[in-house]
Design a protein around this motif. Structure first.
Motif, mmCIF file in Angstrom:
data_model
loop_
_atom_site.group_PDB
_atom_site.id
_atom_site.type_symbol
_atom_site.label_atom_id
_atom_site.label_comp_id
_atom_site.label_asym_id
_atom_site.label_seq_id
_atom_site.Cartn_x
_atom_site.Cartn_y
_atom_site.Cartn_z
ATOM 1 N N GLU A 184 -37.449 18.924 59.170
ATOM 2 C CA GLU A 184 -38.820 18.908 58.666
ATOM 3 C C GLU A 184 -39.104 20.181 57.881
ATOM 4 N N ALA A 185 -40.107 20.080 57.002
ATOM 5 C CA ALA A 185 -40.468 21.228 56.173
ATOM 6 C C ALA A 185 -41.813 20.968 55.511
ATOM 7 N N LEU A 186 -42.463 22.051 55.095
ATOM 8 C CA LEU A 186 -43.670 21.935 54.285
ATOM 9 C C LEU A 186 -43.275 21.558 52.865
ATOM 10 N N LEU A 199 -38.200 14.091 58.675
ATOM 11 C CA LEU A 199 -37.212 13.050 58.418
ATOM 12 C C LEU A 199 -36.670 12.492 59.729
ATOM 13 N N PHE A 200 -36.675 11.155 59.822
ATOM 14 C CA PHE A 200 -36.121 10.441 60.969
ATOM 15 C C PHE A 200 -34.918 9.627 60.499
ATOM 16 N N GLU A 208 -32.788 6.408 56.497
ATOM 17 C CA GLU A 208 -33.608 7.555 56.841
ATOM 18 C C GLU A 208 -35.033 7.306 56.374
ATOM 19 N N HIS A 209 -35.990 7.643 57.224
ATOM 20 C CA HIS A 209 -37.401 7.427 56.949
ATOM 21 C C HIS A 209 -38.129 8.777 57.003
ATOM 22 N N ILE A 210 -39.209 8.872 56.258
ATOM 23 C CA ILE A 210 -39.940 10.134 56.193
ATOM 24 C C ILE A 210 -41.387 9.914 56.615
#
Length: 378
Positions: A184-186, A199-200, A208-210
């Motif tokens: 994860e990130a800004l 991100l999953f 991959e899903h966000i």
């Protein structure tokens, strides 16, 4: 389940695998060779029957079967290929793809065998094709007693991978529900400067899903503004005029920001879940006059192959149980409510109506029941 994940990657490379059906209880009849039609070499198609020592069959979905003029009371059907000439790329492609894809120069089509209901191994084979985002078509052939030892040796030396048909079916049903939170990130966005990406990844690594968290969760409304957006590379990235997806995406981000923040789930479900390669195939069919639904079904897919279980799992990970849903799609409302997510209200989110996307949006409204009256009457 690791064997199934390995099998999916072999299938995506066009390699055959072995399914162990466990239906007969006899070792010599327990193995079924499975060859994905997409990516198969001519040699693989020619040698499959002799390698297994039995009559091969073409496994298709009921949607594709209907386009061949047959119907069956099952989701999956098997067409026995008793005529050796049918195990030919041109004939197989004509039956599995049709509409000019793989037909002979004279436009001829082979005689279509009478379909039979699929058995466990056939159903598992097609489930793996769908999971691998390939055309839902495969050759299957039960390994005869005379070839059992030969196939067992190929399994033992690693040439062929064997998986349980039960495991294959279970994996296809459950893979999306086993998510890993990876990174994860800004990521400040033009329309939502305070955005946080998470991100999953699904368990088999294929998708991959966000989750895009807009604004500060501490200040969100009790019913969190939410958009479920299925990935559309052509529209979201390249600005395709065939759809309104890119405009819907950006408008949803702006709307959620204006509502004080919320969540946009960017789901890896390209082309209503059929994948980018098949979506482009469907586009080519649409250029011959078919609408979106008919083109997808001609390729062997249903009206909408998407599953929103993954969205529910991400919402649970984010501790979100009440939402205001930004959508025009009644299936998304039903999917969330059916999974116990409270949808307090719905807000429309539109793109522009253009000459290029008019038929696409009309199909959504007329055949998918999407709420688009304001688009056409505005």
């Amino acid at each position: 389940m690791h064997q199934v994940e390995r099998a999916i990657f072999d299938i995506r490379r066009g390699l055959p695998i072995v399914l162990q059906s466990g239906e007969t209880g006899q070792d010599e009849s327990d193995y079924v060779l499975v060859q994905p039609l997409e990516g198969a070499s001519d040699r693989q198609l020619r040698t499959l029957p002799s390698a297994a020592g039995d009559v091969p069959g073409l496994v298709l979905s009921c949607h594709r079967l209907a386009s061949l003029g047959q119907s069956i009371d099952a989701e999956v059907a098997r067409l026995p290929l008793t005529n050796v000439s049918c195990v030919d790329r041109r004939h197989l492609n004509a039956m599995a793809f049709g509409a000019g894809m793989g037909q002979g120069d004279d436009g001829s089509r082979p005689r279509i065998p009478k379909a039979h209901p699929a058995d466990k191994a056939d159903r598992a084979a097609l489930a793996l094709m769908r999971r691998a985002l390939l055309i839902p078509a495969a050759l299957t052939v039960r390994v005869s007693a005379s070839q059992h030892d030969t196939v067992a040796e190929l399994i033992a030396d690693g040439t062929l991978l064997v998986v349980s048909a039960d495991d294959a079916e279970r994996h296809a049903d459950s893979a999306a529900s086993r998510l890993m939170r990876v990174s994860e990130a800004l990521v400040p966005l033009t329309d939502a400067p305070q955005s946080h990406f998470i991100l999953f990844r699904e368990a088999d690594g294929l998708r991959e899903h966000i989750a895009v968290l807009i604004g500060s969760p501490e200040t969100w409304l009790d019913a969190v503004p939410l958009r479920l957006h299925s990935a559309c590379l052509t529209g979201d990235i390249f600005g395709s005029l065939r759809c309104d997806c890119g405009e819907q995406l950006r408008n949803a981000v702006a709307d959620i920001h204006a509502m004080g923040g919320g969540v946009l789930l960017y789901l890896a479900q390209e082309g209503r879940g059929i994948g980018l390669a098949n979506k482009l195939r469907a586009y080519a069919l649409q250029d011959t006059g078919l609408d979106t639904v008919d083109a997808d079904q001609l390729l062997g897919f249903g009206e909408d192959e998407r599953c929103y279980r993954v969205a529910v799992d991400i919402l649970e990970e984010l501790s979100i149980r009440r939402v205001q849903l930004l959508t025009n799609n009644p299936l998304k409302v039903d999917a969330l409510r059916g999974a116990g997510i409270e949808v307090t209200e719905r807000q429309a989110v539109y793109g522009r109506l253009t000459d290029q996307n008019h038929r696409y949006l009309s199909t959504k409204a007329d055949r998918g029941g999407h709420w688009l009256d304001d688009v056409f009457n505005g």
